[in-house]
Design an enzyme around this catalytic site. Structure first.
Site, PDB file in Angstrom:
ATOM      1  CE  LYS A  32      -3.783   1.925   2.841  1.00  0.00           C
ATOM      2  NZ  LYS A  32      -4.597   1.663   4.047  1.00  0.00           N
ATOM      3  CB  SER A  60      -7.476   4.065   3.528  1.00  0.00           C
ATOM      4  OG  SER A  60      -6.634   3.290   4.368  1.00  0.00           O
ATOM      5  CB  SER A  71      -7.983   1.394   6.398  1.00  0.00           C
ATOM      6  OG  SER A  71      -8.474   2.705   6.562  1.00  0.00           O
TER       7      SER A  71
END
Length: 471
Positions: A83, A158, A182
């Site tokens: 990520k 997220s 997230s």
């Protein structure tokens, strides 16, 4: 409502080196010499290219991906992504923000090193909303990350970029992290397994370890329970927190029957919508059929918790705004998106509340622990309503409307981040009328990942997860 005929589903499953393997199956094929790690990386990169134009999930590609020199590990040869809020040597770390120009990282983040120790091959970095604040991966001036089950809808946030790639079959697992939901939110949106580990189960998150309340944990998104279990076992061989009970490799359900608390509506007063309510209730019925005991439970959480977490969230945006030059010399907080600016401005109106907010958030642990007296796990929704269409939670929505919508959606996950206990999103047996997945959430005591994984194995065997390639 989108009819089945109108839906746009995107996946990359096909007859190549990856086939329909999960990460454990693929690593086994590499070990047995049925495919090589190079073939797997090549075909995974081709899968990513095949779906990326429609999903917009990738931030950075690595041109010639290869395992770390001498890499072994339980997941050796498995292609994956990191990520884009976590440093990977040589790649820029953009945090999803247009407020600065990211620079190449000088070293791997501590979690990146732990992740690589499992043997995975990193193909690049995935997109996230600005600084991970939003529960959807959307932007003011860029294309959103789209849900592969139905591209008109959010992939969650997220960790939305990671979720989209895993759900679409481009890679079996991908890195995610969770500071308010997230990992679990995109897992629920995209029909994946998403476990937020106990605080301290993996190496401390580089961004949050210095905060007064450390709310962020790193992990993975996967399509099978055994992949998540394999990642945690591999991570533990690299580093184990002596303050937590050892986990080891969880390989299936336990014989022990559990006492399960059921909470359908959020303690903050948000009522769960009918489709999500039905999915959670149906899961509770399945648990009882399997011999577990289920009964309603209440969480003794301060009624100010939602406002306090929102203030803490705003404090983070404020701190990012005043320390942003650490990301790049051209950082300009005026270029932060509408959600980040709104959070910061709201905090500046309420900053005097900070000491009380921090005291109450730290006391949440005691109230939450009280709910577990006589219980092993608590079953709740992941989200208060089903996955919204693109635009509903976008950062261009005026802040007062946007924050109202977020609080009506993200009503269950943040408490686990404050308390630091493990929490797991699993795909429910049923989906929405639009064909989208719905997630249910199991939360346990700190250090109880084994209990959650054993229960997840049992539910996965009893009601196999829906597969996007079968649509």
């Amino acid at each position: 409502m989108t009819t089945f005929e109108e839906r746009t589903t995107v996946h990359a499953f096909g007859d190549d080196a990856l086939g329909e393997h999960d990460a454990v199956g693929l690593a086994g094929a590499v070990r047995r010499g049925e495919v090589s790690a190079a073939e797997v990386a090549r075909d995974a990169a081709a899968r990513v290219r095949a779906v990326e134009a429609r999903l917009n999930a990738v931030q950075v590609h690595i041109d010639d991906p290869a395992p770390e020199p001498g890499a072994g590990g339980a997941l050796a040869g498995v292609p994956t992504f990191v990520k884009d809020n976590t440093d990977f040597l040589g790649l820029p770390t953009g945090h999803g923000s247009a407020a600065f120009t990211p620079r190449g990282a000088r070293r791997h983040a501590p979690f990146t090193r732990q992740f690589l120790s499992s043997g995975v091959t990193v193909l690049g970095k995935t997109r996230l909303p600005e600084f991970g604040f939003s529960p959807t991966t959307e932007f003011e001036a860029a294309e959103p990350v789209r849900n592969p089950w139905n591209t008109g809808f959010s992939a969650g946030g997220s960790s939305g970029g990671s979720a989209a790639l895993v759900a679409a079959g481009a890679v079996p697992v991908a890195h995610a992290n969770d500071g308010g939901g997230s990992i679990r939110i995109p897992a629920a949106c995209c029909g994946l397994v998403g476990l937020k580990p106990t605080r301290g189960r993996v190496v401390p998150n580089a961004q949050s370890r210095q905060l007064p309340v450390d709310i962020v944990s790193d992990g993975v998104l996967s399509r099978s329970v055994r992949d998540t279990a394999a990642f945690l076992a591999a991570a533990e061989t690299y580093w184990r927190n002596p303050k937590l009970p050892p986990l080891g490799l969880v390989e299936g359900p336990a014989k022990r029957r559990l006492r399960v608390g059921l909470l359908i509506d959020s303690p903050n007063g948000v009522r769960t919508d009918d489709a999500t309510r039905a999915a959670v209730t149906d899961t509770a019925v399945a648990l009882e059929r399997l011999g577990h005991t289920v009964h309603p439970v209440e969480l003794a959480i301060d009624p100010r918790f939602t406002d306090d977490f929102l203030t803490y969230w705003g404090m983070l945006s404020f701190l990012l705004g005043i320390t942003g030059r650490s990301f790049g010399p051209d950082f300009d907080r005026r270029r932060m998106d509408g959600l980040s600016r709104g959070l910061r401005e709201a905090y500046l109106r309420n900053w005097r509340r900070t000491p009380g907010v921090l005291r109450r958030l730290k006391r949440t642990t005691a109230g939450y622990a009280a709910a577990f007296r006589g219980l092993d796990v608590v079953l709740t929704p992941v989200l208060a309503h089903t996955t919204p269409p693109i635009g509903h939670l976008g950062p261009a929505v005026p802040y007062p409307t946007l924050i109202e919508r977020i609080l009506a959606y993200v009503a269950f996950t943040p408490v686990n981040n404050v308390v630091g206990n493990p929490s797991l999103s699993l795909p429910a047996a049923s989906g929405t009328e639009d064909g989208l997945p719905i997630g249910v959430m199991f939360s346990g005591r700190p250090g109880s990942e084994r209990t959650l994984l054993e229960l997840a194995f049992e539910l996965e065997a009893d009601r196999p997860f829906r597969r996007i390639q079968d649509l």
